[in-house]
Design a protein around this motif. Sequence first.
Motif, PDB file in Angstrom:
ATOM      1  N   LEU A  38      -8.815   5.985   4.861  1.00 19.46           N
ATOM      2  CA  LEU A  38      -8.384   5.614   3.520  1.00 19.46           C
ATOM      3  C   LEU A  38      -6.923   5.992   3.305  1.00 19.46           C
ATOM      4  CD1 LEU A  38     -11.501   6.798   1.533  1.00 19.46           C
ATOM      5  CD2 LEU A  38     -10.859   4.461   2.061  1.00 19.46           C
ATOM      6  N   LEU A  39      -6.211   5.131   2.595  1.00 21.19           N
ATOM      7  CA  LEU A  39      -4.820   5.381   2.249  1.00 21.19           C
ATOM      8  C   LEU A  39      -4.724   5.616   0.752  1.00 21.19           C
ATOM      9  CD1 LEU A  39      -3.195   2.445   4.239  1.00 21.19           C
ATOM     10  CD2 LEU A  39      -3.227   4.849   4.888  1.00 21.19           C
ATOM     11  N   HIS A  40      -3.955   6.626   0.358  1.00 14.12           N
ATOM     12  CA  HIS A  40      -3.776   6.898  -1.062  1.00 14.12           C
ATOM     13  C   HIS A  40      -2.601   6.080  -1.562  1.00 14.12           C
ATOM     14  CE1 HIS A  40      -2.600   9.561  -4.582  1.00 14.12           C
ATOM     15  NE2 HIS A  40      -3.762   9.011  -4.888  1.00 14.12           N
ATOM     16  N   TRP A  41      -2.877   5.048  -2.355  1.00 16.62           N
ATOM     17  CA  TRP A  41      -1.812   4.227  -2.921  1.00 16.62           C
ATOM     18  C   TRP A  41      -1.141   4.975  -4.055  1.00 16.62           C
ATOM     19  CZ3 TRP A  41       1.283   0.421  -1.895  1.00 16.62           C
ATOM     20  CH2 TRP A  41       1.977  -0.205  -2.928  1.00 16.62           C
ATOM     21  N   GLY A  42      -1.916   5.676  -4.852  1.00 14.50           N
ATOM     22  CA  GLY A  42      -1.365   6.459  -5.951  1.00 14.50           C
ATOM     23  C   GLY A  42      -1.850   5.982  -7.295  1.00 14.50           C
ATOM     24  N   PRO A  43      -1.224   6.483  -8.353  1.00 21.33           N
ATOM     25  CA  PRO A  43      -1.652   6.090  -9.699  1.00 21.33           C
ATOM     26  C   PRO A  43      -1.096   4.718 -10.089  1.00 21.33           C
ATOM     27  CG  PRO A  43       0.093   7.710  -9.837  1.00 21.33           C
ATOM     28  CD  PRO A  43      -0.224   7.551  -8.382  1.00 21.33           C
TER      29      PRO A  43
END
Length: 156
Positions: A38-43
């Motif tokens: 999983l990649l954290h794209w952000g808010p």
Amino acid sequence: MRKGLIGVMLTALLAGGPAVAAEAATGKATAGAASGDLLHWGPVRSAGGHGGYARANVWITDFGAETFTVSGTLHDRDGHRGHCAYIRARFHYTGGGTGWARPRSTCHANDLFRLSSDGQITRVDVRVCVLDRGKRRTSHCHVDVIRAETVANWPR
């Protein structure tokens, strides 16, 4: 010894973030989630000009996955009665064409969400809005466009 749902979610949250916890809660963990892809794209936050807002903390699977998933937590930060947080994703498929994921909304401080494609994609548009439940209408929307080439070299 069986763990309860809360224990499973906490373990998943500590191991891989909100997206893994969301998948653990629904019982639909993917192979990518299990292997930590999983990649954290952000808010992603709804547009301004309103007293409150909606916000989503977004995690994505790898674009090479057969089924692409956008997941995380959705936050309702609007004090107006009947206004809620809303998220929807539009998938752009490798073979051409687009498709919308079923929208998710919450009127709680935070809630888990999971949106999935029907095949491989090259781009996803993540749309976060404020939902007026009484009028059944969204407003103050913001769209983040996520492309495969944008996240191609992100650290895992």
